[in-house]
Every structure is written in structure tokens, then in C-alpha cells.
Scaffold this active site. Structure first.
Site, PDB file in Angstrom:
ATOM      1  N   LYS A  52      46.533  50.423   6.765  1.00  0.00           N
ATOM      2  CA  LYS A  52      47.105  51.544   6.009  1.00  0.00           C
ATOM      3  C   LYS A  52      47.979  52.408   6.916  1.00  0.00           C
ATOM      4  CE  LYS A  52      43.331  51.127   2.745  1.00  0.00           C
ATOM      5  NZ  LYS A  52      41.981  51.529   2.287  1.00  0.00           N
ATOM      6  N   GLN A  96      37.805  56.251   3.952  1.00  0.00           N
ATOM      7  CA  GLN A  96      37.585  54.806   3.819  1.00  0.00           C
ATOM      8  C   GLN A  96      36.172  54.514   3.290  1.00  0.00           C
ATOM      9  OE1 GLN A  96      39.873  52.277   4.182  1.00  0.00           O
ATOM     10  NE2 GLN A  96      38.256  50.945   3.411  1.00  0.00           N
ATOM     11  N   ASP A 119      44.233  58.338  -2.933  1.00  0.00           N
ATOM     12  CA  ASP A 119      43.526  57.061  -3.103  1.00  0.00           C
ATOM     13  C   ASP A 119      42.827  57.027  -4.469  1.00  0.00           C
ATOM     14  OD1 ASP A 119      42.942  54.551  -1.995  1.00  0.00           O
ATOM     15  OD2 ASP A 119      40.997  55.199  -1.244  1.00  0.00           O
TER      16      ASP A 119
END
Ligand code: NAP
Length: 280
Positions: A52, A96, A119
Site C-alpha cells: 500500500k 491493517q 479503507d
């Protein structure tokens, strides 16, 4: 037809580089910044975060890497998120998944400010998306929708069967397909008669987390096959080798859904920065 996520993600990155340059020009040199939070030392998670960050670099964006010890508490992680929420240089926050078991992941996801939830992991963002209001989508299912739209896959009135109901994948996927006027069946570990349900599907999404769990013979001719899984050996959650000849469209593994997840994350970070600086 192969739904080539790698190619589409590459084309999107070219466009994003232009948008990042425009932000820099109009904001007096500011760059969109994605803050990544990695808790613990899981090698797969570290790889995903690195991929990412690399994508950010490719389009000229910055990334701010926060790495926390595996013994981090919920309170400590919440404090880090609060700090990033307040930081005006940070436009998007990626926590994450998964975090170590002692952490309340849901509470931490929900602490991310809606404007920085690039996200698409907050309950508020999910609820707004479900109601058709503006919100950043959960990155993997939103990336799948971008891929399906790009290849002009007809969805209205189609029967979509989503296998998996996780908060970051199956559930938002089902909701996005519903918003696109599919009739949606959501399957999970307690579902009875899975093969027969899949046999009815015009669109199948595999989001199970088990290698080639969904068998080719369960999938009807002409179906659209989307495989979100990725396992060692380069296989997904669907037995793709058995359906690639019979499906009307399918996502390869690798090179299908994976690149679209990262592409969506960085696209949404650019959108967040554009909104912050009033550009675009
Ligand atoms: P997850 O949280 O483990 O969820 C798996 C889902 O599959 C659960 O809802 C579970 O049902 C269901 N399931 C398990 N066994 C089943 C069975 N025998 N029959 C039917 N359903 C069953 O996984 P996830 O995070 O959603 O990820 C799913 C897959 O997508 C994985 O392969 C993962 O690697 C991949 N993934 C890819 C990306 C990407 O960027 N490409 C991103 C995220 C995930 P219950 O709810 O009943 O337990």
C-alpha cells in the site's frame, strides 16, 4: 472475459498521478498522505502495508508509517488514531486488519474519523453506504464494484451469491450488490446446501478464506465469477481453473481483486485530500 484488475489498477494510477499533481499545485505544495498503522509482526500484514505504501509512492502521494508493538493495548491504539485524526497533514488512515487478539478491533476502526476512513471500515461509513449516502466504501468490495462497472457487467436483476459475511468483505459486498439492484444471497459457515445456492448464481463472489473451497462444478455456465481469495500457490477461494472456460467473466488470481483493493484505498485517499483542500 478476464476481469483484469492489474491492468485497470495501473490505468487508475496514471489518472491518480495527475490528480495528486493538481492537489500539489492548488494547495501550495501539499501532498495527500495515507497513515498506515501496523500492529504486531505478522509477515503477511507487513507485506500488505508495504504494498500500500509503494502504491502511494507510485502516484506521488506520501505515506506515514506507524508501527506498534504486538502487545499494544486498545487504549494505546485509540490514542494513536486520535492523534492521526487531529493531524491536518494526514488525509487517510489505514489500520491493517487483523490486529492482535487483545485489541478491540471494532472500537479502533470506529474511532477513525469518517473523513479519513479511506479503507471504509467504520460502522458509520458502512451505514451511510448502505443507505446510499456518500461514504468511502470498504476497499475490497468497492474495488470489485469498480472492476465490474469498468467491464460493464450487467448487475440489475441478477442473482448474486456472496460466500462470506466478514465486516470488511462479505457484508459490504452484499450491500453494494444490493445497491446495484442485484438479488443477493449471503452464505456463511452455517449455510445449508451451499452448492445448490451457488448453482443459481448469475454472479458468484468467493470471500471464504479457504483455497479453492468453491468448486467449479457448482458454478453455472455463463456466470460472472469474482474471487477475492489469495493463497500460497497462487490460488483463490474458487476453483478457477475449472470455470475459466465456462464463466462469462472471471477475475484471475493473482491480478484480479487484489490490485483493485489497493487502487481503491489510494483513490479514496486522493478523494479525501481533494475534499480537504477543496480541489477537484
Ligand atoms: P474471514 O473474516 O475469515 O471471513 C470468512 C467468511 O467465510 C466468514 O463469513 C465465514 O462464515 C465464511 N465461511 C467460512 N467457512 C465457510 C464454509 N464452510 N461455508 C461457507 N462460508 C464459510 O475472511 P475475509 O477477511 O472476509 O477474507 C475472505 C477471503 O478474501 C480470504 O481469502 C482473504 O485472503 C481474501 N481477502 C482478500 C483481500 C484482497 O485485497 N484481495 C482483502 C481481504 C480479504 P462465518 O461468518 O459463519 O464464520
Amino acid at each position: 472475459m478476464i476481469l483484469d484488475g492489474k491492468k485497470l489498477a495501473g490505468d487508475i494510477e496514471t489518472e491518480l498521478s495527475r490528480r495528486v499533481a493538481a492537489i500539489k499545485e492548488k494547495s501550495g505544495g501539499k501532498t495527500p498522505i495515507l497513515a498506515t498503522i501496523l500492529v504486531g509482526d505478522d509477515p503477511a500484514s507487513a507485506t500488505y502495508v508495504r504494498m500500500k505504501q509503494n502504491a502511494c509512492r507510485r502516484v506521488g502521494m506520501g505515506s506515514d508509517a506507524v508501527e506498534l508493538d504486538k502487545d499494544t493495548t486498545t487504549e494505546q491504539l485509540l490514542a494513536v488514531i486520535d492523534q492521526l485524526n487531529r493531524n491536518e497533514e494526514v488525509h487517510g488512515i489505514l489500520l491493517q486488519h487483523p490486529v492482535p487478539a487483545q485489541i478491540d478491533e471494532r472500537e479502533c476502526f470506529d474511532r477513525i474519523a469518517l473523513a479519513k476512513d479511506v479503507d471504509g471500515v467504520t460502522c458509520l461509513g458502512f451505514g451511510r453506504m448502505a443507505m446510499g449516502e456518500r461514504a468511502f466504501g470498504s476497499a475490497t468490495p468497492a474495488g470489485i464494484m469498480t472492476l465490474l462497472r469498468h467491464y460493464e457487467i450487467p448487475l440489475s436483476g441478477k442473482h448474486a451469491v456472496v460466500v462470506g459475511r466478514s465486516p470488511i468483505l462479505g457484508k459490504p459486498m452484499a450491500q453494494m450488490l444490493l445497491n446495484a439492484d442485484c438479488t443477493v444471497t449471503i452464505c456463511h459457515s452455517r449455510t445449508r446446501g451451499l452448492p445448490d445456492l451457488i448453482r443459481q448464481a448469475d454472479v458468484v463472489v468467493g470471500a471464504v478464506g479457504r483455497p479453492e473451497f468453491i468448486k467449479g462444478e457448482w458454478i453455472k455456465d455463463g456466470a460472472v465469477v469474482v474471487d477475492a481469495g489469495y493463497h500460497p500457490g497462487g490460488v483463490g477461494d474458487i476453483e478457477l481453473s475449472a470455470v475459466s472456460e465456462r464463466a462469462s467473466a472471471w477475475t484471475p488470481v493473482p491480478g484480479g481483486v487484489g490490485p483493485m483493493t489497493i487502487s481503491t484505498l489510494i483513490t479514496q485517499t486522493v478523494e479525501a485530500a481533494e475534499a480537504y483542500y477543496g480541489v477537484g
